[in-house]
Design a protein around this motif. Structure first.
Motif, PDB file in Angstrom:
ATOM      1  N   ALA A   1       0.819  -1.208   0.000  1.00  0.00           N
ATOM      2  CA  ALA A   1       0.000   0.000   0.000  1.00  0.00           C
ATOM      3  C   ALA A   1       0.856   1.262   0.000  1.00  0.00           C
ATOM      4  O   ALA A   1       0.580   2.227  -0.740  1.00  0.00           O
ATOM      5  CB  ALA A   1      -0.931   0.000   1.207  1.00  0.00           C
ATOM      6  N   LEU A   2       1.901   1.293   0.815  1.00  0.00           N
ATOM      7  CA  LEU A   2       2.755   2.475   0.877  1.00  0.00           C
ATOM      8  C   LEU A   2       3.508   2.686  -0.432  1.00  0.00           C
ATOM      9  O   LEU A   2       3.723   3.832  -0.855  1.00  0.00           O
ATOM     10  CB  LEU A   2       3.738   2.348   2.038  1.00  0.00           C
ATOM     11  N   ASP A   3       3.913   1.595  -1.077  1.00  0.00           N
ATOM     12  CA  ASP A   3       4.585   1.724  -2.367  1.00  0.00           C
ATOM     13  C   ASP A   3       3.656   2.380  -3.383  1.00  0.00           C
ATOM     14  O   ASP A   3       4.069   3.279  -4.132  1.00  0.00           O
ATOM     15  CB  ASP A   3       5.028   0.342  -2.844  1.00  0.00           C
ATOM     16  N   LEU A   4       2.400   1.961  -3.397  1.00  0.00           N
ATOM     17  CA  LEU A   4       1.431   2.574  -4.302  1.00  0.00           C
ATOM     18  C   LEU A   4       1.178   4.037  -3.933  1.00  0.00           C
ATOM     19  O   LEU A   4       1.085   4.907  -4.806  1.00  0.00           O
ATOM     20  CB  LEU A   4       0.120   1.793  -4.266  1.00  0.00           C
ATOM     21  N   TRP A   5       1.062   4.311  -2.643  1.00  0.00           N
ATOM     22  CA  TRP A   5       0.809   5.677  -2.175  1.00  0.00           C
ATOM     23  C   TRP A   5       1.971   6.608  -2.526  1.00  0.00           C
ATOM     24  O   TRP A   5       1.754   7.733  -2.999  1.00  0.00           O
ATOM     25  CB  TRP A   5       0.580   5.644  -0.667  1.00  0.00           C
ATOM     26  N   LEU A   6       3.172   6.118  -2.337  1.00  0.00           N
ATOM     27  CA  LEU A   6       4.349   6.928  -2.694  1.00  0.00           C
ATOM     28  C   LEU A   6       4.414   7.166  -4.202  1.00  0.00           C
ATOM     29  O   LEU A   6       4.969   8.169  -4.657  1.00  0.00           O
ATOM     30  CB  LEU A   6       5.626   6.236  -2.219  1.00  0.00           C
ATOM     31  N   GLY A   7       3.820   6.240  -4.948  1.00  0.00           N
ATOM     32  CA  GLY A   7       3.780   6.389  -6.404  1.00  0.00           C
ATOM     33  C   GLY A   7       2.632   7.250  -6.904  1.00  0.00           C
ATOM     34  O   GLY A   7       2.482   7.431  -8.108  1.00  0.00           O
ATOM     35  N   GLY A   8       1.819   7.774  -5.978  1.00  0.00           N
ATOM     36  CA  GLY A   8       0.782   8.709  -6.369  1.00  0.00           C
ATOM     37  C   GLY A   8      -0.647   8.234  -6.212  1.00  0.00           C
ATOM     38  O   GLY A   8      -1.591   9.006  -6.466  1.00  0.00           O
ATOM     39  N   GLU A   9      -0.865   6.988  -5.778  1.00  0.00           N
ATOM     40  CA  GLU A   9      -2.237   6.507  -5.576  1.00  0.00           C
ATOM     41  C   GLU A   9      -2.724   6.945  -4.200  1.00  0.00           C
ATOM     42  O   GLU A   9      -2.410   6.328  -3.188  1.00  0.00           O
ATOM     43  CB  GLU A   9      -2.297   4.982  -5.727  1.00  0.00           C
ATOM     44  N   ARG A  10      -3.504   7.988  -4.143  1.00  0.00           N
ATOM     45  CA  ARG A  10      -3.864   8.624  -2.880  1.00  0.00           C
ATOM     46  C   ARG A  10      -4.768   7.766  -2.004  1.00  0.00           C
ATOM     47  O   ARG A  10      -4.819   7.944  -0.784  1.00  0.00           O
ATOM     48  CB  ARG A  10      -4.552   9.976  -3.126  1.00  0.00           C
ATOM     49  N   GLN A  11      -5.508   6.837  -2.585  1.00  0.00           N
ATOM     50  CA  GLN A  11      -6.414   5.993  -1.804  1.00  0.00           C
ATOM     51  C   GLN A  11      -5.780   4.671  -1.380  1.00  0.00           C
ATOM     52  O   GLN A  11      -6.454   3.826  -0.794  1.00  0.00           O
ATOM     53  CB  GLN A  11      -7.684   5.704  -2.622  1.00  0.00           C
ATOM     54  N   ALA A  12      -4.487   4.519  -1.633  1.00  0.00           N
ATOM     55  CA  ALA A  12      -3.844   3.233  -1.365  1.00  0.00           C
ATOM     56  C   ALA A  12      -3.806   2.889   0.125  1.00  0.00           C
ATOM     57  O   ALA A  12      -3.900   1.721   0.503  1.00  0.00           O
ATOM     58  CB  ALA A  12      -2.427   3.232  -1.933  1.00  0.00           C
ATOM     59  N   LEU A  13      -3.671   3.894   0.991  1.00  0.00           N
ATOM     60  CA  LEU A  13      -3.596   3.603   2.424  1.00  0.00           C
ATOM     61  C   LEU A  13      -4.947   3.163   2.962  1.00  0.00           C
ATOM     62  O   LEU A  13      -5.029   2.244   3.793  1.00  0.00           O
ATOM     63  CB  LEU A  13      -3.068   4.812   3.191  1.00  0.00           C
TER      64      LEU A  13
END
Length: 376
Positions: free
Chosen positions: A292-304
């Motif tokens: 989830a954090l990898d996706l969030w750091l990549g710009g997916e704001r709802q990943a967390l």
């Protein structure tokens, strides 16, 4: 900001070290903080399904003390029922001192910065990043944060992570060095503890033993329980050092994320409220948090938020049923043992739950109806 890490992980237990490894393996800059020096002892039965291996690209067998092939249940040390575990899904016994240090080593080898002997004094949000202040005064900064500081977490609740009022099961852990009679058999004893059970897990050179009380506010007299349990294993009634080790058990769905941060492992109250399994959900949460954090750091704001939803689906929904089973079973444990454990299919179902092949939802409604009807 200079020296801004992608993620700081607070706590190098099984969950935190797993998250650090998987983030580092994805090329993220990670700082893993541990207040003690590794390896360090940690009270824990150390049982986990061998199926956790699928979450790691490296071999976990170097830290496996014992492979469990069968589980034996008893009532007041009598009336035994034995369940043979599925051949392709055995149960492993590990020592947390070895497992946690090994996972931290793998995280370091993947590129994580591992700082041991560094207690965290303060965590605060500073604009769009986190500031983590160590006891020695050093300040670290990161974009993302993983709270993994265990059952006695200082930081989960203030950040709004996990339950607002965690529920604890009373538990006493004992490590005993001795010759093991049946090294491939794990034992669960239900009759000696009024609202809980005892466990005895064989490991190299001895046993990991515990006494847990799962409902009510009156913990079992662990010394009295152990005075009966230990001799049944060929041990002295006063063997081993007793350590109080409360278990922060699952007690309802709660948010496991807040802006820029996630909580994992015991700090997230993931421990099974019926059979006290904690390692498998800890490792699972570490893996899913990293994703989830990898996706969030990549710009997916709802990943967390997606992490909270994933843990609910993959763990919490089963634990909701596990809690209901526990609430009924531990109130009428003798009935529970006779109608639950002693049913022809029940031991195998429990073995499949421990091995990760089934969830409580697969059996819960039938079990609860049976216990409620017969327990009246």
């Amino acid at each position: 900001m200079r020296d801004l890490a992608d993620v700081i992980v607070v706590g190098s237990g099984a969950a935190g070290a797993s998250a650090a490894f998987h983030l580092a393996a994805r090329g993220r800059s990670v700082t893993l903080l541990e207040r003690q020096n590794l390896p360090r002892p940690k009270p824990c039965g150390g049982g986990m399904a061998a199926s956790v291996q699928r979450w790691f690209p490296f071999d976990l067998s170097p830290v496996v003390d014992q492979v469990i092939e069968q589980v034996r249940f008893t009532w007041c040390l009598q009336d035994p029922v034995t369940a043979v575990l599925p051949g392709d899904s055995p149960f492993w016994i590990v020592r947390r001192s070895k497992l946690d240090a090994y996972l931290a080593e793998q995280a370091s080898a993947a590129g994580a910065r591992v700082l041991t002997g560094e207690a965290v004094e303060q965590i605060e949000r500073d604009g769009d990043h986190w500031r983590v202040v160590l006891a020695g005064g050093q300040s670290l900064a990161s974009r993302g944060l993983v709270v993994a500081d265990g059952s006695s977490s200082r930081f989960a609740q203030p950040l709004g992570l996990g339950p607002a009022r965690p529920r604890y099961a009373s538990a006493v852990a004992i490590e005993v060095e001795a010759e093991v009679r049946e090294p491939a058999t794990a034992r669960f004893e239900f009759g000696l503890v009024q609202h809980g059970f005892c466990w005895a897990f064989p490991r190299q050179g001895g046993y990991s033993i515990g006494v847990g009380t799962f409902i009510g506010r009156n913990p079992a007299d662990s010394d009295a329980v152990l005075a009966q349990l230990l001799p049944s294993l060929g041990l002295a009634a006063d063997a081993g050092e007793r350590i109080n080790s409360p278990l922060r058990v699952w007690d309802g769905h709660s948010p496991l994320h807040c802006p820029g941060a996630l909580v994992v492992g015991d700090a997230a109250s993931l421990c099974d409220p019926f059979l006290a399994e904690g390692l498998r959900p800890a490792l699972l949460s570490g893996v899913r948090a990293a994703e989830a954090l990898d996706l969030w750091l990549g710009g997916e704001r709802q990943a967390l938020a997606g992490y909270t939803a994933t843990m609910r689906r993959q763990w919490g929904d089963s634990m909701a049923w596990g809690r209901r089973i526990a609430q009924v079973f531990y109130r009428v444990p003798k009935v529970g043992y006779q109608l639950g454990i002693k049913r022809p299919t029940a031991p195998q179902r429990i073995a499949q739950i421990l091995s990760g092949e089934m969830g409580y939802g697969d059996i819960a409604q039938r079990v609860i109806r049976r216990l409620l009807f017969q327990g009246q």
